[in-house]
Design a protein around this motif. Sequence first.
Motif, PDB file in Angstrom:
ATOM      1  N   UNK A  78     133.500  15.232 -39.744  1.00  8.21           N
ATOM      2  CA  UNK A  78     132.386  15.412 -38.795  1.00  8.21           C
ATOM      3  C   UNK A  78     132.866  15.802 -37.407  1.00  8.21           C
ATOM      4  N   UNK A  79     133.919  15.183 -36.929  1.00  7.84           N
ATOM      5  CA  UNK A  79     134.489  15.517 -35.631  1.00  7.84           C
ATOM      6  C   UNK A  79     135.992  15.318 -35.650  1.00  7.84           C
ATOM      7  N   UNK A  80     136.732  16.192 -34.961  1.00  2.00           N
ATOM      8  CA  UNK A  80     138.194  16.128 -34.908  1.00  2.00           C
ATOM      9  C   UNK A  80     138.620  16.228 -33.452  1.00  2.00           C
ATOM     10  N   UNK A  81     139.387  15.250 -32.988  1.00  2.00           N
ATOM     11  CA  UNK A  81     139.913  15.240 -31.625  1.00  2.00           C
ATOM     12  C   UNK A  81     141.384  15.631 -31.672  1.00  2.00           C
ATOM     13  N   UNK A  82     141.727  16.709 -30.980  1.00  2.00           N
ATOM     14  CA  UNK A  82     143.104  17.214 -30.903  1.00  2.00           C
ATOM     15  C   UNK A  82     143.679  16.777 -29.563  1.00  2.00           C
ATOM     16  N   UNK A  83     144.692  15.937 -29.600  1.00  2.00           N
ATOM     17  CA  UNK A  83     145.145  15.255 -28.375  1.00  2.00           C
ATOM     18  C   UNK A  83     146.662  15.358 -28.214  1.00  2.00           C
ATOM     19  N   UNK A  84     147.075  15.583 -26.966  1.00  2.00           N
ATOM     20  CA  UNK A  84     148.492  15.542 -26.634  1.00  2.00           C
ATOM     21  C   UNK A  84     149.236  16.844 -26.846  1.00  2.00           C
ATOM     22  N   UNK A 103     126.930  26.262 -35.809  1.00  2.00           N
ATOM     23  CA  UNK A 103     127.340  25.284 -36.818  1.00  2.00           C
ATOM     24  C   UNK A 103     128.490  24.417 -36.323  1.00  2.00           C
ATOM     25  N   UNK A 104     129.210  24.928 -35.339  1.00  2.00           N
ATOM     26  CA  UNK A 104     130.427  24.254 -34.898  1.00  2.00           C
ATOM     27  C   UNK A 104     130.556  24.391 -33.387  1.00  2.00           C
ATOM     28  N   UNK A 105     131.000  23.322 -32.712  1.00  2.00           N
ATOM     29  CA  UNK A 105     131.255  23.335 -31.274  1.00  2.00           C
ATOM     30  C   UNK A 105     132.683  22.895 -31.005  1.00  2.00           C
ATOM     31  N   UNK A 147     129.729  11.134 -25.551  1.00  2.00           N
ATOM     32  CA  UNK A 147     129.366  10.333 -26.716  1.00  2.00           C
ATOM     33  C   UNK A 147     129.013  11.259 -27.879  1.00  2.00           C
ATOM     34  N   UNK A 148     129.423  10.872 -29.071  1.00  2.00           N
ATOM     35  CA  UNK A 148     129.073  11.616 -30.281  1.00  2.00           C
ATOM     36  C   UNK A 148     128.400  10.652 -31.250  1.00  2.00           C
ATOM     37  N   UNK A 149     127.514  11.194 -32.076  1.00  2.00           N
ATOM     38  CA  UNK A 149     126.648  10.345 -32.889  1.00  2.00           C
ATOM     39  C   UNK A 149     126.419  10.969 -34.250  1.00  2.00           C
ATOM     40  N   UNK A 157     136.480  19.136 -31.692  1.00  2.00           N
ATOM     41  CA  UNK A 157     135.773  20.050 -32.580  1.00  2.00           C
ATOM     42  C   UNK A 157     134.756  19.242 -33.366  1.00  2.00           C
ATOM     43  N   UNK A 158     133.483  19.664 -33.366  1.00  4.74           N
ATOM     44  CA  UNK A 158     132.458  18.905 -34.078  1.00  4.74           C
ATOM     45  C   UNK A 158     131.594  19.818 -34.937  1.00  4.74           C
ATOM     46  N   UNK A 159     131.097  19.249 -36.025  1.00  2.47           N
ATOM     47  CA  UNK A 159     130.071  19.885 -36.838  1.00  2.47           C
ATOM     48  C   UNK A 159     128.744  19.633 -36.139  1.00  2.47           C
TER      49      UNK A 159
END
Length: 318
Positions: free
Chosen positions: A49-55, A117-119, A134-136, A293-295
């Motif tokens: 659903x959501x992916x956080x790319x960090x560092x 479809x994607x942000x 915030x994501x939900x 990245x989120x759906x």
Amino acid sequence: MQTAAEGQTDVWAPWVIAADGAGGPDRLAGQLAEAAGEEGLERLLTERKGILLRGFGITAQDLDGVLDLLLPNRLAYVHGNSPRTKVGGNVYTSTEYPQEFTISMHNEMSYAHQWPSRLAFYCERAATTGGATPVLDAALWLGSLDAEVREAFRDGVRYVQNLHDGYGLGKSWQATFETQERGEVEAFLAGAGADWTWKADGGLRVGQLRPATVRHPLTGTEVWFNQADQWHPAGLGDETAARLAAILAPDELPQSVTFADGSPIPAAYVEQIRDRGLENAVDVDWREGDLLLIDNVLLAHGRRPFTGSRRVLVAMSG
């Protein structure tokens, strides 16, 4: 690597892919490809659903190349209602709404006939305090609402926009549709199944009938998918709503919403939708260089108030 938001393990949170080593765009591409495997990024994002790319130390100069990987077909923000500035190749400031206010949960452009479809969000500069996104889970949002509210929205909603001709409250039609040509606007609206009227003062009134829920094209999951609470005066808070009501008739507001048959939506419904969305959201606290990245169907998003000079950019794809 998967973690919940800032160490929480009992709630859903975006999947975190943290840089293994020095980082950089090539390293990000490699780790993302490894995580996606043979099924690819679309399937991974649908699952997570959501992916956080960090560092990874992604800079503003790196951004176009990274977004080409995450969003191969970036879209223009045509018919968008949020104030924002275009800063690159279909890359925009995430919003220019005053920083002291919360932006409630929403799926991007859920009021439109076509939505991204994607942000992808990019943190160029983190806030001094606050400023989380915030994501939900939009299915959780739907399930959190009282049965009475869900039933009331069964037939969808009708959105109305009053877009000025360069001076007035809200956005102009030129900024909304990224054109100066009325013919281009009319062609877009005809394709969208909207109705419209050019007003004597040069402004434009647009009406659209849209669903309140949709199903994800791959999973079939039904989600809450409308912006009734953001388009309704009650969603602005009592003080702001009262100020608008003192100077504008309901049908003259920059944007408004009713049930599909034109009947008013009770303020109590709007407040429940707004509040339960924010209560069930998970905050992503930004670090500079982060990418999220989120759906856009499975997840709604918003913004917490902040201090400082926060700069988060957004791009979208079909």
